[in-house]
Design a protein around this motif. Structure first.
Motif, PDB file in Angstrom:
ATOM      1  N   SER A  75       0.788  -1.117   0.103  1.00 50.02           N
ATOM      2  CA  SER A  75      -0.238  -0.516  -0.464  1.00 50.02           C
ATOM      3  C   SER A  75       0.921   1.110   0.060  1.00 50.02           C
ATOM      4  N   LEU A  76       2.566   1.632   0.882  1.00 53.11           N
ATOM      5  CA  LEU A  76       2.957   2.347   0.958  1.00 53.11           C
ATOM      6  C   LEU A  76       3.646   2.501  -0.844  1.00 53.11           C
ATOM      7  N   PHE A  77       4.197   1.753  -1.111  1.00 56.86           N
ATOM      8  CA  PHE A  77       4.342   1.498  -2.712  1.00 56.86           C
ATOM      9  C   PHE A  77       3.584   2.468  -3.573  1.00 56.86           C
ATOM     10  N   VAL A  78       2.202   1.926  -3.467  1.00 59.98           N
ATOM     11  CA  VAL A  78       1.222   2.187  -4.008  1.00 59.98           C
ATOM     12  C   VAL A  78       0.592   3.739  -4.278  1.00 59.98           C
ATOM     13  N   CYS A  79       1.103   4.194  -2.425  1.00 58.73           N
ATOM     14  CA  CYS A  79       0.622   5.283  -2.846  1.00 58.73           C
ATOM     15  C   CYS A  79       1.917   6.722  -1.819  1.00 58.73           C
ATOM     16  N   LEU A  80       2.624   5.701  -1.819  1.00 55.40           N
ATOM     17  CA  LEU A  80       3.830   7.107  -1.722  1.00 55.40           C
ATOM     18  C   LEU A  80       4.840   7.056  -1.655  1.00 55.40           C
ATOM     19  N   ILE A  81       6.382   6.044  -1.422  1.00 50.19           N
ATOM     20  CA  ILE A  81       7.277   5.810  -1.051  1.00 50.19           C
ATOM     21  C   ILE A  81       8.161   6.151  -2.767  1.00 50.19           C
ATOM     22  N   PRO A  82       8.004   5.656  -3.911  1.00 49.14           N
ATOM     23  CA  PRO A  82       8.488   6.175  -4.808  1.00 49.14           C
ATOM     24  C   PRO A  82       8.242   7.220  -5.692  1.00 49.14           C
ATOM     25  N   GLY A  83       7.191   8.049  -5.078  1.00 53.81           N
ATOM     26  CA  GLY A  83       7.159   9.601  -5.345  1.00 53.81           C
ATOM     27  C   GLY A  83       8.440  10.190  -4.233  1.00 53.81           C
ATOM     28  N   TYR A  84       7.948  10.068  -3.228  1.00 50.96           N
ATOM     29  CA  TYR A  84       8.861  10.537  -2.152  1.00 50.96           C
ATOM     30  C   TYR A  84       9.826  10.540  -2.319  1.00 50.96           C
ATOM     31  N   LEU A 117      10.541  22.499  -1.158  1.00 49.11           N
ATOM     32  CA  LEU A 117       9.080  22.370  -1.007  1.00 49.11           C
ATOM     33  C   LEU A 117       8.529  22.704   0.258  1.00 49.11           C
ATOM     34  N   GLU A 118       7.734  23.509   0.460  1.00 47.10           N
ATOM     35  CA  GLU A 118       6.992  22.313   2.378  1.00 47.10           C
ATOM     36  C   GLU A 118       6.522  21.772   2.353  1.00 47.10           C
ATOM     37  N   LEU A 119       6.111  20.868   3.526  1.00 45.34           N
ATOM     38  CA  LEU A 119       5.845  19.959   3.719  1.00 45.34           C
ATOM     39  C   LEU A 119       4.909  18.625   3.081  1.00 45.34           C
ATOM     40  N   ILE A 120       3.619  20.154   3.262  1.00 46.55           N
ATOM     41  CA  ILE A 120       2.457  19.777   2.235  1.00 46.55           C
ATOM     42  C   ILE A 120       2.484  19.362   0.881  1.00 46.55           C
ATOM     43  N   GLU A 121       3.874  20.096   0.185  1.00 46.63           N
ATOM     44  CA  GLU A 121       3.890  20.419  -1.487  1.00 46.63           C
ATOM     45  C   GLU A 121       4.408  18.872  -1.456  1.00 46.63           C
ATOM     46  N   ARG A 122       5.756  18.439  -0.280  1.00 44.93           N
ATOM     47  CA  ARG A 122       6.306  17.689  -0.688  1.00 44.93           C
ATOM     48  C   ARG A 122       5.106  16.309  -0.756  1.00 44.93           C
ATOM     49  N   LEU A 123       3.799  16.502   0.554  1.00 47.50           N
ATOM     50  CA  LEU A 123       3.663  14.794   0.603  1.00 47.50           C
ATOM     51  C   LEU A 123       2.831  14.741  -0.641  1.00 47.50           C
ATOM     52  N   LEU A 149      25.299  17.711   0.705  1.00 44.75           N
ATOM     53  CA  LEU A 149      24.833  19.122   1.498  1.00 44.75           C
ATOM     54  C   LEU A 149      25.212  18.470   2.668  1.00 44.75           C
ATOM     55  N   PRO A 150      24.936  20.124   3.765  1.00 44.35           N
ATOM     56  CA  PRO A 150      25.729  19.173   5.581  1.00 44.35           C
ATOM     57  C   PRO A 150      23.848  18.807   6.103  1.00 44.35           C
ATOM     58  N   VAL A 151      23.859  18.397   6.949  1.00 45.14           N
ATOM     59  CA  VAL A 151      23.113  17.804   7.671  1.00 45.14           C
ATOM     60  C   VAL A 151      21.713  18.612   7.923  1.00 45.14           C
ATOM     61  N   ASN A 152      21.863  20.218   8.005  1.00 39.25           N
ATOM     62  CA  ASN A 152      20.770  21.356   8.341  1.00 39.25           C
ATOM     63  C   ASN A 152      20.076  21.307   7.004  1.00 39.25           C
ATOM     64  N   ARG A 153      21.011  20.740   6.161  1.00 42.17           N
ATOM     65  CA  ARG A 153      20.207  20.773   4.512  1.00 42.17           C
ATOM     66  C   ARG A 153      19.480  19.697   4.359  1.00 42.17           C
ATOM     67  N   ARG A 154      18.926  18.992   4.438  1.00 43.40           N
ATOM     68  CA  ARG A 154      19.032  17.340   4.477  1.00 43.40           C
ATOM     69  C   ARG A 154      17.126  17.513   4.371  1.00 43.40           C
ATOM     70  N   ILE A 155      16.246  16.863   3.600  1.00 46.42           N
ATOM     71  CA  ILE A 155      15.113  16.535   3.258  1.00 46.42           C
ATOM     72  C   ILE A 155      15.084  15.909   5.218  1.00 46.42           C
ATOM     73  N   ARG A 156      14.117  16.819   5.900  1.00 47.53           N
ATOM     74  CA  ARG A 156      14.007  16.012   7.020  1.00 47.53           C
ATOM     75  C   ARG A 156      12.072  16.032   7.816  1.00 47.53           C
TER      76      ARG A 156
END
Length: 406
Positions: A173-182, A195-201, A253-260
């Motif tokens: 279910s996660l692979f159909v809806c989320l993981i590959p796109g993320y 990207l903002e969190l809402i936009e990324r999701l 990228l430094p740690v503080n610039r990575r996706i979190r």
């Protein structure tokens, strides 16, 4: 992002994804709805092309150019129509809508990226921040979770006896809806402030659905046909590849610039633990009850046998013809038995054999067999479609078509 809003492009991306999924799965056969979706995607396609050409314009500026939007929409429809016409796929209404939806979604994402780059102020980074990190720090916890989920997905689909149980549907279910796109967005926008969190999701959700739709359409034109297990394997392998590409992107990228996304990481970590425990428990149960599983597990394997493009009900299929009218029915046969099977198909009515054919199908192979019919004298009669699994001489499956001749 500052200076303008990109919510319009995000909305176009989501709508295009929904239309692409709808036209590929075809849950409803309503002509008016098909026309509405076709008109809607035409308008969205012209708007997305305008956004690509004018990245400095927001929604207000683009809507002031309705003539250009219409022109670009017509250009895209004519171009795709010509491509489908000369391609082996042929020109079909829903295929045209699907292709325009996919292209519109891709163009909207590209225009979104261009608009972000056009309006985002440059951030000066100190030399200390740009120092590459050590390799052993590149593997963030969330990437490890994605890799483990991908491997778990492949294992539950391929390894018996897990592939005989529905346990693979949990991580699936996660692979159909989320993981590959993320992960795809992590490659395209590796910085946390891209990207903002809402936009990324939201983009992750839409991208995953589009990837699933594209892979399913590709499989539809192969001998395997559309099967969720095969699609999930491809998505899992693609996700593994994106994980390694993401690691390479993170090197600079430094740690503080990575996706979190802490809450997402924590949720996926809990989900991974649940999937692993469920997989281990299911494997243990099936091994302990291996005799019962082997006896009953084969019941889950079956051959899909149906008549295409006919309305079915509790009593079977119904076909209405006029005396002397000719038509062609299509039998669809999909082997899901787990191995190569030899079949025999017999079509008869009133003890007269209309068609008899022997076929051999590999596991997950799909075959369509046409049957030509000519309506005789007026009246009602049944046409029997009998499927035999050789060498058994008893019918394996039977489909009845009630023929009404007027």
């Amino acid at each position: 992002m500052k200076g303008t809003s990109s919510k319009d492009l995000l909305l176009i991306f989501v709508l295009s994804s929904i239309i692409a999924i709808f036209t590929s799965t075809q849950p409803f056969n309503i002509f008016i709805l098909d026309i509405f979706l076709f008109i809607l995607i035409i308008v969205l396609s012209g708007y997305s092309l305008m956004s690509l050409i004018y990245p400095e314009e927001d929604s207000t500026g683009l809507l002031r150019k309705p003539f250009l939007i219409t022109m670009f929409s017509m250009f895209l429809v004519i171009l795709i129509s010509l491509m489908l016409k000369i391609s082996p796929l042929g020109l079909h209404f829903r295929d045209l809508t699907w292709f325009i939806s996919i292209i519109t979604a891709l163009v909207a994402v590209t225009a979104y990226m261009m608009r972000i780059k056009h309006f985002r102020p440059k951030i000066e980074e100190s030399a200390e921040e740009l120092i590459p990190l050590k390799s052993h720090k590149l593997w963030d916890k969330n990437l490890i979770i994605y890799i483990l989920l991908s491997l778990l997905m492949i294992i539950t689909v391929l390894v018996p006896p897990l592939n005989k149980t529905p346990v693979w549907m949990v991580p699936g279910s996660l692979f159909v809806c989320l993981i590959p796109g993320y992960l795809l967005l992590a490659v395209m926008f590796p910085k946390n402030d891209d990207l903002e969190l809402i936009e990324r999701l939201a983009l992750s959700f839409g991208s995953s659905l589009i990837l699933t739709s594209i892979i399913g359409l590709i499989f539809n034109y192969t001998r395997w046909g559309i099967h969720l297990e095969l699609i999930l394997i491809v998505l899992a392998i693609f996700s593994l590849l994106l994980c390694f590409i993401t690691v390479l992107k993170m090197r600079k990228l430094p740690v503080n610039r990575r996706i979190r996304v802490p809450k997402l990481d924590k949720t996926l970590g809990i989900f991974l633990i649940i999937c692993i425990l469920l997989t281990i428990g299911t494997a243990a149960y099936t091994l302990i009850n291996s005799e019962d599983f082997n006896t009953n597990g084969s019941a889950t394997n079956a051959t899909s046998f149906y008549i295409k493009d006919l309305d079915s009900n509790a009593g079977g299929y119904t076909l209405n013809l006029v005396s002397g009218e000719q038509t062609s029915l299509t039998m669809v046969l999909v082997n899901q038995e787990g191995s190569t099977v030899n079949y025999s198909i017999v079509v008869r009515t009133n003890n007269s054999i209309l068609k008899q054919e022997n076929v051999s199908l590999e596991h997950n192979q799909k075959m369509e067999i046409p049957v030509d019919l000519t309506a005789g004298i007026p009246g009602e009669r049944n046409i029997e479609f009998l499927l035999y699994k050789l060498p058994d001489q008893n019918p394996y499956q039977t489909r009845i078509v009630k023929l009404n001749v007027s």
